[in-house]
Scaffold this active site. Structure first.
Site, PDB file in Angstrom:
ATOM      1  N   ASP A 214       0.865  -1.185   0.000  1.00 12.07           N
ATOM      2  CA  ASP A 214       0.000   0.000   0.000  1.00 12.07           C
ATOM      3  C   ASP A 214       0.896   1.227   0.000  1.00 12.07           C
ATOM      4  O   ASP A 214       1.652   1.454   0.938  1.00 12.07           O
ATOM      5  CB  ASP A 214      -0.882  -0.008   1.252  1.00 12.07           C
ATOM      6  N   GLU A 240      -0.743  -0.809  -4.574  1.00 13.68           N
ATOM      7  CA  GLU A 240      -1.960  -0.046  -4.268  1.00 13.68           C
ATOM      8  C   GLU A 240      -1.696   1.440  -4.122  1.00 13.68           C
ATOM      9  O   GLU A 240      -0.711   1.853  -3.497  1.00 13.68           O
ATOM     10  CB  GLU A 240      -2.563  -0.600  -2.960  1.00 13.68           C
ATOM     11  N   GLU A 268      -9.425   4.289  -2.873  1.00  8.56           N
ATOM     12  CA  GLU A 268      -9.959   4.594  -1.541  1.00  8.56           C
ATOM     13  C   GLU A 268     -10.179   6.092  -1.349  1.00  8.56           C
ATOM     14  O   GLU A 268     -11.001   6.478  -0.513  1.00  8.56           O
ATOM     15  CB  GLU A 268      -9.068   4.006  -0.437  1.00  8.56           C
ATOM     16  N   ASP A 291     -13.961   3.313  -0.420  1.00  9.73           N
ATOM     17  CA  ASP A 291     -14.251   3.217   1.016  1.00  9.73           C
ATOM     18  C   ASP A 291     -15.737   3.553   1.156  1.00  9.73           C
ATOM     19  O   ASP A 291     -16.177   4.620   0.720  1.00  9.73           O
ATOM     20  CB  ASP A 291     -13.388   4.213   1.802  1.00  9.73           C
ATOM     21  N   HIS A 318     -12.139  -0.439   0.519  1.00  9.73           N
ATOM     22  CA  HIS A 318     -11.114  -0.106   1.506  1.00  9.73           C
ATOM     23  C   HIS A 318     -11.755  -0.157   2.898  1.00  9.73           C
ATOM     24  O   HIS A 318     -12.836   0.396   3.106  1.00  9.73           O
ATOM     25  CB  HIS A 318     -10.609   1.314   1.227  1.00  9.73           C
TER      26      HIS A 318
HETATM   27  C1  LIG Z   1      -1.678   1.335   5.597  1.00  4.92           C
HETATM   28  C2  LIG Z   1      -2.104   2.506   4.754  1.00  4.92           C
HETATM   29  O1  LIG Z   1      -1.077   3.440   4.711  1.00  4.92           O
HETATM   30  C3  LIG Z   1      -3.372   3.180   5.248  1.00  4.92           C
HETATM   31  O2  LIG Z   1      -3.200   3.601   6.572  1.00  4.92           O
HETATM   32  C4  LIG Z   1      -4.581   2.280   5.156  1.00  4.92           C
HETATM   33  C5  LIG Z   1      -4.922   1.969   3.741  1.00  4.92           C
HETATM   34  O3  LIG Z   1      -4.665   2.725   2.828  1.00  4.92           O
HETATM   35  C6  LIG Z   1      -5.584   0.705   3.434  1.00  4.92           C
HETATM   36  O4  LIG Z   1      -5.976  -0.009   4.348  1.00  4.92           O
HETATM   37  O5  LIG Z   1      -5.735   0.422   2.257  1.00  4.92           O
HETATM   38 MG   LIG Z   2      -4.860   1.687   0.849  1.00  5.81          MG
END
Ligand SMILES: C[C@H](O)[C@H](O)CC(=O)C(=O)O
Ligand SMILES: [Mg+2]
Length: 394
Positions: A214, A240, A268, A291, A318
């Site tokens: 990510d 991602e 997201e 999301d 997300h």
């Molecule tokens: C881990 C990522 O930086 C963020 O905090 C969460 C995310 O983008 C995701 O779950 O997809």
């Molecule tokens: Mg993400």
């Protein structure tokens, strides 16, 4: 049949984790030197909280019907979103039938379009929309997933996002998504560290476990391409949100550049059917990741998902906790779901929006039975021990 009419809409702000899952205490993996668009400034590199990732806090929307039934939802957006809900959006609900979610969504979106369209305003609209679906489910005594057409499979399966995919594997998840720690400003050394971490994880989890990165909008096309190529030999399943969500052209280029078999995912921070249409028509990605609390809520996600289905794209929301679970179980083109590991380690499974929701289901052995969702509405209650602040009224 007419339902009890909507009497009152209220908006509150809550601090400390929950829907604003970046609002965590010190030492949490989610704030440990994760690459972001702000990593180009050394002073904002170590902590995302240092540039204000958690300034907003959680928005809680409550919708009360005349018979006293209360639907609610949580998302991000905090005090500015609470203002929008109380001072602008509430007028499109009060006195209305809760089953009119299409018209209500349309009026919320088009009345705010001159200052909205994406981001905070659509978070606020999403919060209201989810609270409305919760109310509808509670009034009809049905879980939201029934209202969306019913389950297309008996259970959900999850991948886990967090710093320890090796532990996620032991906990029964189908894959692990790591946060990328180093962005372009940390040069070749950072790139090598990113690849080394993936290689180390691969050696711990074996060949068949999914591993993803990510990138939280931190990269440019060139760096993302080099990262993807270098990570290919370590079996990176997808890359991602590699670049800015505004750079549709960059995503299309990245999708052409990545090694065959590697997936490009994003969405997201995208919103509405029009934003996702752009991602799909420009062939920006393989999986879209709306999301549910940010893309426009369930009402809008139904449209986004139908568009994706027709284009042969998967929709894997997300985060979003129960708001995602009730949706994913109803759609064939959403074959699995994300579970954000909010334990600081993260070495244990804890509810994603803890401590704000009571009754929030968690995966057991990486899975969740559809029957775990069999309660009216989204099946959760607001934790009465969480302090609610109502900054505005109307
Ligand atoms: C881990 C990522 O930086 C963020 O905090 C969460 C995310 O983008 C995701 O779950 O997809
Ligand atoms: Mg993400």
């Amino acid at each position: 049949m007419t339902l009890s009419k909507i009497k009152h809409v209220r908006a509150f702000v809550v601090r400390g984790g929950g829907a604003d899952y970046h609002d965590q205490g010190e030492g949490h993996w989610i704030d440990d030197h994760i690459a972001t668009p702000m990593s180009r400034y050394p002073e904002y590199r170590q902590s995302r909280q240092s540039f204000g990732i958690n300034v907003l806090g959680t928005l809680v929307v409550q919708i009360e019907a005349e018979d006293g039934t209360v639907g609610f939802a949580v998302t991000t957006g905090g005090e500015p979103a609470a203002f929008i809900v109380e001072k602008h959006l509430a007028r499109f609900l009060e006195g209305r039938d809760p089953a009119e979610y299409e018209k209500i969504w349309d009026q919320m979106y088009f009345s705010t379009q001159y200052y909205g369209r994406k981001g905070l305003v659509v978070n606020a609209i999403s919060g209201v929309d989810l609270a409305l679906w919760d109310l509808l489910g509670k009034l009809r005594q049905e879980p939201v997933y029934h209202l969306l057409g019913g389950a297309v499979r008996d259970e959900l399966q999850f991948y886990a996002t967090g710093a320890r995919p090796d532990i996620a594997k032991e906990l029964g998840f189908i894959g692990g998504k790591l946060p990328l720690h180093h962005g372009p400003a940390e040069g070749l050394e950072g790139l090598h560290k990113n690849v080394a971490l993936l290689a180390d994880m691969r050696s711990k989890v074996g060949d068949d476990f999914w591993l993803m990165y990510d990138c939280w909008m931190a990269l440019d096309v060139d760096y993302a391409t080099r990262l993807a190529i270098a990570c290919h030999e370590h079996g990176l399943k997808w890359i991602e949100e590699a670049i800015s969500p505004d750079d549709y052209w960059g995503y299309a280029e990245l999708k052409r550049n990545v090694p065959k078999g590697m997936l490009v995912t994003t969405g997201e921070h995208e919103a509405t059917r029009w934003g996702f249409r752009m991602l799909m028509e420009m062939d920006c990605c393989d999986i879209i990741q709306p999301d549910v609390g940010w893309c426009g809520g369930v009402t809008e996600l139904l449209k986004i998902s139908a568009l994706a289905d027709a284009k042969g794209k998967m929709v894997v929301p997300h985060g979003s906790s129960v708001y995602s679970y009730h949706f994913v179980i109803t759609r064939h083109n959403s074959p699995f779901a994300e579970f954000l590991m909010m334990h600081p380690g993260p070495t244990e499974v804890v509810p994603m929006f803890s401590p704000q929701l009571l009754g929030e289901p968690v995966p057991q052995n990486g899975r969740l039975k559809a029957s775990a969702l069999d309660k009216p509405g989204f099946g959760v209650e607001l934790n009465p021990e969480v302090a609610l602040h109502r900054p505005y009224t109307h």
